[in-house]
Scaffold this motif. Structure first.
Motif, PDB file in Angstrom:
ATOM      1  N   CYS A 330      54.060  48.772 -28.080  1.00  0.00           N
ATOM      2  CA  CYS A 330      52.489  49.320 -27.404  1.00  0.00           C
ATOM      3  C   CYS A 330      51.379  49.531 -28.444  1.00  0.00           C
ATOM      4  O   CYS A 330      51.667  49.746 -29.719  1.00  0.00           O
ATOM      5  N   CYS A 333      49.970  53.456 -29.083  1.00  0.00           N
ATOM      6  CA  CYS A 333      50.770  54.730 -29.458  1.00  0.00           C
ATOM      7  C   CYS A 333      52.202  54.410 -30.516  1.00  0.00           C
ATOM      8  O   CYS A 333      52.572  54.951 -30.853  1.00  0.00           O
ATOM      9  N   CYS A 346      52.277  51.677 -20.538  1.00  0.00           N
ATOM     10  CA  CYS A 346      52.220  52.554 -21.811  1.00  0.00           C
ATOM     11  C   CYS A 346      52.123  53.971 -20.759  1.00  0.00           C
ATOM     12  O   CYS A 346      51.509  53.935 -20.866  1.00  0.00           O
ATOM     13  N   CYS A 348      51.173  56.408 -22.767  1.00  0.00           N
ATOM     14  CA  CYS A 348      50.317  56.650 -23.416  1.00  0.00           C
ATOM     15  C   CYS A 348      48.669  56.220 -22.383  1.00  0.00           C
ATOM     16  O   CYS A 348      47.264  56.566 -22.679  1.00  0.00           O
ATOM     17  N   PHE A 350      47.908  53.183 -22.228  1.00  0.00           N
ATOM     18  CA  PHE A 350      47.507  51.909 -22.478  1.00  0.00           C
ATOM     19  C   PHE A 350      47.972  50.982 -20.958  1.00  0.00           C
ATOM     20  O   PHE A 350      49.374  50.939 -20.786  1.00  0.00           O
TER      21      PHE A 350
HETATM   22 ZN   LIG Z   1      51.273  53.534 -25.546  1.00  0.00          ZN
END
Ligand SMILES: [Zn+2]
Length: 375
Positions: A330, A333, A346, A348, A350
Motif C-alpha cells: 500500500c 501505509c 487497504c 487504511c 486506500f
Molecule cells: Zn494502506
C-alpha cells in the motif's frame, strides 16, 4: 549512441552485378586474410599493396581492418579456451573445451567507411571496380524524410551493404545525439504486464494504460496454433516463416508501446522513468505476480530495452528498482497484501485499480538496483 537505418536500393541490372561482385569479392578477401593470419603470417602491417583483391582500394582497406578485428577476436577466444583447458588439466578433469573454429564470412556483404560513400538527395554514391579500375556508381534509393533528416545532420559511420531476404539493402550507421539529462522533472513509474502490457504513473498524478493485452494473447495463441498445425504437416520452412512473422509483429508492438510511453513521459516533463529490474524475478519467488509467467519475461526485457533507448534519445534517464512487493504494498501505509480481483483495497482506506498499484509503487520506489539490466 550508435543506431542504424536501412535503405532500399533500386539498382540497375548493371549496378546489381557490380555490387554482387563487390560483396562476393569482399567476403572472399576478408576470409583469405583471416586464413593467412590464422596460419601464422601477421597481417598487422598489411596495406592494399599486399592484398590481391578484385576490389577498389577503399574496400580492400576496409577488408584489412575487418580481417584484423576478426583475427583479434578469434585469438582472444583461443586464449580463453586454452586457459580454461589448462585449468581443467590441473583439476585432472577428463573434459576439454573445443578450440573455437576459424571464423568464415558466408553471407555476401561489403562495408564502406564514411570517407568513401556519399548520400545525396535520393542517391548513394560509392566505389566499385569497373574494368579493373575503381569507379563511383550512384544508386537510387527511397529514403524517408526522417532518414534524409538524420543523414543530413548526424555524424555517419560505416555503410554495410547486405542481403536481407532476397533483396540487397544498405544499412547506414550514425551517431544519434542524446539530449542532456535534467534532474528537475517529474518521475514516471512504468509497470509492464501481460493483461495490461504497460501502465504509467507520473509523479504529477497522471496515469496511462498502453496496448491491448487481450489482443496480444489472442495473437500468440493464434500463431501457436498455426505452428502446431504446420509442425504436424511436417513443413519446417513454413514454421520458421510463421515464427519470423510473429516476431516481427511482436517487435512492432513493442516499438509502438515504447514510443507511446516515452512520448507521454516527454509530454509530462518527466526526467526519470523507473521500471522493475526484470532479471530479479527468478530470485524473488512469490513476491511478483509476473513470476507466474516466467516464460514471458523475455518480451518484457525487449520492451524495457526499447523504452530505455528511446528515453535516452529524449534525454530521459531510466532507472531500475527492486520488483519485490510492487503489486502488493500500500503506497499510503506500507501494508503488504494481495489485491482481490481488479481492485486493491487497504485497511487504511486506500483503494485503487490493481494494475495501477504497480506503476505507482515503482514511481515511488527508491530501492534502486542499478540503472541497467545486468544479463
Ligand atoms: Zn494502506
Amino acid at each position: 549512441m550508435q543506431l542504424s537505418e536501412t535503405i532500399k536500393l533500386y539498382m540497375t541490372k548493371e549496378q546489381k552485378n557490380l555490387i554482387v561482385m563487390a560483396m562476393n569479392g569482399y567476403i572472399s578477401t576478408v576470409n583469405s586474410l583471416v586464413s593467412v593470419a590464422t596460419n601464422g603470417t601477421s597481417i598487422s602491417k598489411y596495406t592494399t599493396a599486399d592484398v590481391d583483391a578484385a576490389l577498389p582500394s577503399a574496400l580492400t582497406n576496409q577488408c584489412i581492418r575487418d580481417a584484423r578485428s576478426i583475427v583479434n577476436k578469434y585469438n582472444k577466444d583461443c586464449r580463453k579456451v586454452s586457459a580454461k583447458n589448462k585449468k581443467l588439466a590441473k583439476q585432472k578433469s577428463a573434459v576439454t573445451i573445443k578450440e573455437p573454429a576459424i571464423p568464415v564470412l558466408k553471407r555476401p556483404c561489403c562495408y564502406i567507411n564514411n570517407q568513401n560513400f556519399k548520400i545525396k538527395d535520393n542517391y548513394i554514391d560509392f566505389p566499385v571496380l569497373i574494368d579493373g579500375k575503381s569507379k563511383r556508381i550512384s544508386v537510387r534509393t527511397s529514403m524517408t524524410d526522417r532518414q534524409k533528416m538524420i543523414f543530413a545532420n548526424a555524424k555517419l559511420g560505416t555503410m554495410r551493404i547486405v542481403c536481407k531476404g532476397n533483396k540487397i539493402v544498405a544499412q547506414v550507421v550514425y551517431e544519434a545525439a542524446e539530449l542532456q539529462y535534467s534532474d528537475d522533472g517529474n518521475v514516471m513509474g512504468v509497470d509492464l504486464g501481460i493483461k495490461c502490457p504497460a501502465v504509467s504513473y507520473c509523479s504529477d498524478g497522471s496515469v496511462k494504460f498502453y496496448g491491448n493485452g487481450r489482443r496480444n494473447k489472442y495473437m500468440r495463441r493464434h500463431y501457436k496454433y498455426l505452428r502446431k498445425k504446420l509442425q504436424k504437416a511436417k513443413k519446417p520452412a513454413a514454421v520458421i516463416k510463421i515464427n519470423n512473422k510473429e516476431q516481427r509483429i511482436m517487435k512492432d508492438i513493442d516499438h509502438k508501446l515504447s514510443h507511446d510511453i516515452v512520448a507521454t513521459a516527454a509530454a509530462h516533463n518527466v526526467s526519470v522513468i523507473k521500471m522493475e529490474q526484470l532479471q530479479n524475478i527468478r530470485s524473488t519467488t512469490r513476491t511478483s505476480r509476473k513470476n507466474n509467467h516466467s516464460l514471458h519475461t523475455w518480451p518484457f526485457y525487449r520492451l524495457a530495452q526499447y523504452i530505455e533507448y528511446k528515453a535516452k534519445l529524449a534525454g530521459i534517464q531510466v532507472e531500475y528498482v527492486n520488483p519485490a512487493y510492487t503489486s502488493q504494498r500500500c503506497p499510503i501505509c506500507g501494508n503488504i497484501h494481495h489485491a482481490n480481483d481488479r481492485n486493491y483495497t487497504c485497511k487504511c482506506g486506500f483503494h485503487t485499480h490493481r494494475d495501477l498499484l504497480g506503476a505507482r509503487n515503482i514511481c515511488n520506489s527508491t530501492e534502486y538496483v542499478g540503472n541497467r539490466h545486468t544479463a
